[in-house]
Design an enzyme around this catalytic site. Structure first.
Site, PDB file in Angstrom:
ATOM      1  CG  ASP A  20     -38.173 -64.273 -19.053  1.00 58.32           C
ATOM      2  OD1 ASP A  20     -37.182 -63.566 -19.243  1.00 58.32           O
ATOM      3  OD2 ASP A  20     -39.277 -63.823 -18.706  1.00 58.32           O
ATOM      4  CD  GLU A  79     -34.305 -56.261 -18.011  1.00 58.18           C
ATOM      5  OE1 GLU A  79     -34.817 -57.269 -18.536  1.00 58.18           O
ATOM      6  OE2 GLU A  79     -33.325 -56.326 -17.255  1.00 58.18           O
ATOM      7  CG  HIS A  80     -38.952 -53.681 -20.792  1.00 60.83           C
ATOM      8  ND1 HIS A  80     -40.221 -54.218 -20.762  1.00 60.83           N
ATOM      9  CD2 HIS A  80     -38.592 -53.501 -19.497  1.00 60.83           C
ATOM     10  CE1 HIS A  80     -40.628 -54.333 -19.511  1.00 60.83           C
ATOM     11  NE2 HIS A  80     -39.645 -53.916 -18.716  1.00 60.83           N
ATOM     12  NE  ARG A 124     -34.966 -63.178 -17.441  1.00 57.23           N
ATOM     13  CZ  ARG A 124     -35.572 -62.347 -16.619  1.00 57.23           C
ATOM     14  NH1 ARG A 124     -35.088 -62.138 -15.394  1.00 57.23           N
ATOM     15  NH2 ARG A 124     -36.681 -61.716 -16.959  1.00 57.23           N
ATOM     16  CB  SER A 126     -40.948 -67.339 -10.475  1.00 59.64           C
ATOM     17  OG  SER A 126     -42.036 -66.434 -10.549  1.00 59.64           O
TER      18      SER A 126
HETATM   19  P1  ADP Z   1     -41.766 -63.393 -12.529  1.00 61.16           P
HETATM   20  O1  ADP Z   1     -41.044 -62.138 -12.858  1.00 61.16           O
HETATM   21  O2  ADP Z   1     -41.206 -64.072 -11.326  1.00 61.16           O
HETATM   22  O3  ADP Z   1     -41.925 -64.314 -13.701  1.00 61.16           O
HETATM   23  P2  ADP Z   1     -44.653 -63.033 -12.693  1.00 61.16           P
HETATM   24  O4  ADP Z   1     -45.465 -62.053 -11.926  1.00 61.16           O
HETATM   25  O5  ADP Z   1     -44.690 -62.995 -14.159  1.00 61.16           O
HETATM   26  O6  ADP Z   1     -43.203 -62.899 -12.104  1.00 61.16           O
HETATM   27  O7  ADP Z   1     -45.105 -64.503 -12.264  1.00 61.16           O
HETATM   28  C1  ADP Z   1     -45.217 -64.893 -10.912  1.00 61.16           C
HETATM   29  C2  ADP Z   1     -46.286 -65.955 -10.796  1.00 61.16           C
HETATM   30  O8  ADP Z   1     -45.749 -67.244 -11.180  1.00 61.16           O
HETATM   31  C3  ADP Z   1     -46.768 -66.170  -9.358  1.00 61.16           C
HETATM   32  O9  ADP Z   1     -47.767 -65.232  -9.008  1.00 61.16           O
HETATM   33  C4  ADP Z   1     -47.311 -67.587  -9.425  1.00 61.16           C
HETATM   34  O10 ADP Z   1     -48.601 -67.609 -10.009  1.00 61.16           O
HETATM   35  C5  ADP Z   1     -46.327 -68.262 -10.397  1.00 61.16           C
HETATM   36  N1  ADP Z   1     -45.261 -68.943  -9.628  1.00 61.16           N
HETATM   37  C6  ADP Z   1     -43.994 -68.561  -9.446  1.00 61.16           C
HETATM   38  N2  ADP Z   1     -43.304 -69.445  -8.661  1.00 61.16           N
HETATM   39  C7  ADP Z   1     -44.187 -70.411  -8.332  1.00 61.16           C
HETATM   40  C8  ADP Z   1     -44.115 -71.602  -7.533  1.00 61.16           C
HETATM   41  N3  ADP Z   1     -43.004 -71.977  -6.898  1.00 61.16           N
HETATM   42  N4  ADP Z   1     -45.229 -72.341  -7.432  1.00 61.16           N
HETATM   43  C9  ADP Z   1     -46.359 -71.967  -8.054  1.00 61.16           C
HETATM   44  N5  ADP Z   1     -46.504 -70.887  -8.801  1.00 61.16           N
HETATM   45  C10 ADP Z   1     -45.439 -70.098  -8.948  1.00 61.16           C
HETATM   46  P1  NG1 Z   2     -39.992 -61.056 -16.244  1.00 65.32           P
HETATM   47  O1  NG1 Z   2     -38.954 -60.365 -15.482  1.00 65.32           O
HETATM   48  O2  NG1 Z   2     -39.902 -62.543 -16.123  1.00 65.32           O
HETATM   49  O3  NG1 Z   2     -41.349 -60.549 -15.965  1.00 65.32           O
HETATM   50  C1  NG1 Z   2     -40.433 -60.006 -18.716  1.00 65.32           C
HETATM   51  C2  NG1 Z   2     -40.633 -60.773 -20.023  1.00 65.32           C
HETATM   52  C3  NG1 Z   2     -39.312 -60.871 -20.814  1.00 65.32           C
HETATM   53  C4  NG1 Z   2     -38.694 -59.499 -21.010  1.00 65.32           C
HETATM   54  C5  NG1 Z   2     -38.576 -58.805 -19.632  1.00 65.32           C
HETATM   55  C6  NG1 Z   2     -38.052 -57.398 -19.733  1.00 65.32           C
HETATM   56  C7  NG1 Z   2     -42.283 -62.600 -20.042  1.00 65.32           C
HETATM   57  C8  NG1 Z   2     -42.531 -64.029 -19.749  1.00 65.32           C
HETATM   58  N1  NG1 Z   2     -41.069 -62.135 -19.728  1.00 65.32           N
HETATM   59  O4  NG1 Z   2     -39.642 -60.768 -17.833  1.00 65.32           O
HETATM   60  O5  NG1 Z   2     -39.567 -61.488 -22.072  1.00 65.32           O
HETATM   61  O6  NG1 Z   2     -39.439 -58.737 -21.913  1.00 65.32           O
HETATM   62  O7  NG1 Z   2     -39.833 -58.746 -18.969  1.00 65.32           O
HETATM   63  O8  NG1 Z   2     -36.791 -57.369 -20.287  1.00 65.32           O
HETATM   64  O9  NG1 Z   2     -43.167 -61.916 -20.520  1.00 65.32           O
END
Ligand code: ADP
Ligand code: NG1
Length: 478
Positions: free
Chosen positions: A211, A69-70, A63, A167
């Site tokens: 998310d 945000e936050h 998304r 992701s």
């Molecule tokens: P985001 O903001 O994208 O959610 P995070 O740092 O919270 O970022 O999470 C990213 C983590 O999610 C990656 O380090 C990995 O462990 C996992 N991840 C994301 N995309 C994939 C994928 N295609 N395959 C496996 N793991 C993934």
């Molecule tokens: P991302 O951008 O996916 O790390 C995080 C939190 C959301 C929200 C935003 C800030 C998780 C899984 N996601 O999103 O709930 O707090 O930051 O708006 O913790």
């Protein structure tokens, strides 16, 4: 080509209906297009690696948050839309009681465990821990009777990781949906979103549920205002004539790998508790600024005034906070702070709470502008986005110099831009007039990406792209 929704072929529990629009739809395997190619590649690889065919596939999108945000973990509404990029999982059950999790991208190593007996690791979590969160969520809250059946899963995703496009949550949501479907369990989108918001906290971050909610509740061509407690979503049509462009700053940030994210959650919690104490309430009962606002019966602007009346714009030491709450550091650790924030000695309460109340207010202003659609709508939306960025940058301190550069470059060429997602790196989103989109992208290419080492040799379409609102999670069958 539109995706065709079909009847569920899978044995479901009595009384469940997979085609109830309240549940993620079961769709026919696409016959063409990029998603078809990716699903086909997944199927071929799955058959090669597990020596049998997948029984079905699931998809959960990432998304982009347009504003808000936050604020979700403080109980306030957010304004996201799903992007086209997603996580796909191919799944078949096995009769060995094993959970085998492979990834099409071999940078993510294979993993296996006993499907009914595993641990989720919080420190620098390896990728499969997000899958385990989804499995654990359905195990604990999905209503499955008895042990889980063994499952082979192959994951393939194209959401840029650690870039603020969710992701990790898409991976949790896809895994949970896959496990539920494999066990013939049909859950509403809201229930799935709630389960996934809970279970992702096993990874250690205390996010708010935005998310997971948009990954399940998204509908094509509309952004959503998502409210919490109870979870509900409202479709909002964006004014015509402009598009949202997402630009990745290419500064990555994994929020589970350090305590910055949880520190913000705790600062909001501490501000809530101190304001509750000052109002004569039992502070231990309060965790969220939104809950406190409800009890005090004040408007968001009034809450902003209360913040400036209560706090000075400076860091507060842990001892001083304990004095204000008439408690001990040990009790504060126990009642308020998360495991990975107990070592922090100073918290900024004024700035964080001021950001939250002003940002929560901007979400409703943004919705009002979209609903009214007057002549100046686009300019107003752009201004709100820029105000939001300034607030995350200066009050919430979750921006990154590279994000700030992208936002500054966007001034005048876009209607407004801001960081999106957790921040500290990752993506910005800009509102751009349709007629200027190509010129805007070219400007960023010339002035930012051509000088950014991490962009060299990369497919620019995955780094800088316009996105229309995409659909929510679904199941595909052949
Ligand atoms: P985001 O903001 O994208 O959610 P995070 O740092 O919270 O970022 O999470 C990213 C983590 O999610 C990656 O380090 C990995 O462990 C996992 N991840 C994301 N995309 C994939 C994928 N295609 N395959 C496996 N793991 C993934
Ligand atoms: P991302 O951008 O996916 O790390 C995080 C939190 C959301 C929200 C935003 C800030 C998780 C899984 N996601 O999103 O709930 O707090 O930051 O708006 O913790």
């Amino acid at each position: 080509m539109p995706e065709v929704v079909i009847a569920a072929p899978w044995p479901l529990r009595a009384g469940t209906d997979m085609n109830n629009s309240k549940c993620p739809p079961v769709k026919k395997f696409p016959t063409e297009g990029e998603r078809y190619q990716r699903l086909r590649a997944l199927q071929e690889k799955f058959t090669l690696e597990f020596s049998h065919n997948p029984q079905f596939y699931v998809r959960a999108p990432g998304r982009v948050n347009l504003i808000g945000e936050h604020v979700d973990y403080c109980g306030y509404a957010v304004f996201p839309m799903a992007v086209e990029q997603d996580i796909l999982i191919a799944l078949a059950t096995n009769d060995m009681g094993k959970l085998n999790v492979h990834n099409i991208d071999k940078d993510y190593p294979d993993f296996f465990c006993n499907v009914n007996n595993f641990e989720i690791h919080r420190e620098q979590p390896a990728w499969f821990n997000y899958v385990l969160c989804g499995v654990r969520g359905i195990m604990d809250e999905g209503g499955i009777e008895g042990p889980l059946v063994g499952m082979d899963m192959l994951v393939g995703g194209n959401i840029p990781p650690s870039s603020g496009l969710s992701s990790s949550s898409a991976l949790v949501c896809a895994a949970a949906l896959a496990v539920a479907h494999a066990h013939g369990i049909s859950l509403t989108k809201e229930k799935l979103a709630e389960i996934c918001a809970h279970c992702e906290t096993h990874i250690g971050t205390q996010g708010g549920g935005m998310d997971q909610a948009i990954s399940f509740l998204a509908t094509e061509d509309t952004a959503k205002v998502i409210e919490f407690n109870p979870l509900r979503s409202t479709s909002v049509t964006l004014p015509p004539g402009a598009t949202f462009v997402v630009g990745n700053s290419l500064a990555p940030m994994n929020k589970a790998a350090n305590s910055s994210f949880n520190c913000r959650v705790m600062e909001c919690r501490l501000a809530t508790q101190i304001m509750a104490q000052k109002a004569g309430l039992a502070w231990k009962m309060y965790q969220k600024l939104g809950d406190l606002q409800k009890v005090l019966g004040k408007s968001l602007p009034q809450m902003m005034t209360l913040v400036t009346d209560t706090f000075e714009a400076r860091p507060y030491g842990k001892d001083e906070i304990c004095e204000l709450l008439r408690t001990t550091p040990e009790e504060l650790d126990q009642i308020t702070l998360s495991e990975n924030t107990r070592h922090i000695q100073e918290f900024k309460l004024h700035d964080r709470a001021l950001h939250v109340f002003s940002e929560a207010h901007r979400v409703w202003q943004f919705k009002r502008v979209c609903d009214e659609q007057n002549d100046t709508a686009l300019e107003e939306l752009g201004r709100l986005m820029l105000d939001s960025h300034r607030s995350t940058q200066l009050l919430y301190e979750c921006s990154h110099p590279k994000l700030d550069t992208l936002v500054e470059l966007s001034q005048g060429v876009s209607l407004g831009a801001r960081l999106t997602g957790a921040g500290w790196g990752g993506c910005m989103v800009a509102l751009v007039e349709e007629k200027s989109t190509e010129a805007y992208k070219k400007m960023l290419q010339d002035r930012y990406y051509s000088q950014e080492p991490a962009a060299q040799g990369r497919d620019m379409n995955s780094i800088l792209f316009s996105s229309r609102p995409g659909s929510g999670a679904c199941i595909f069958v052949e």
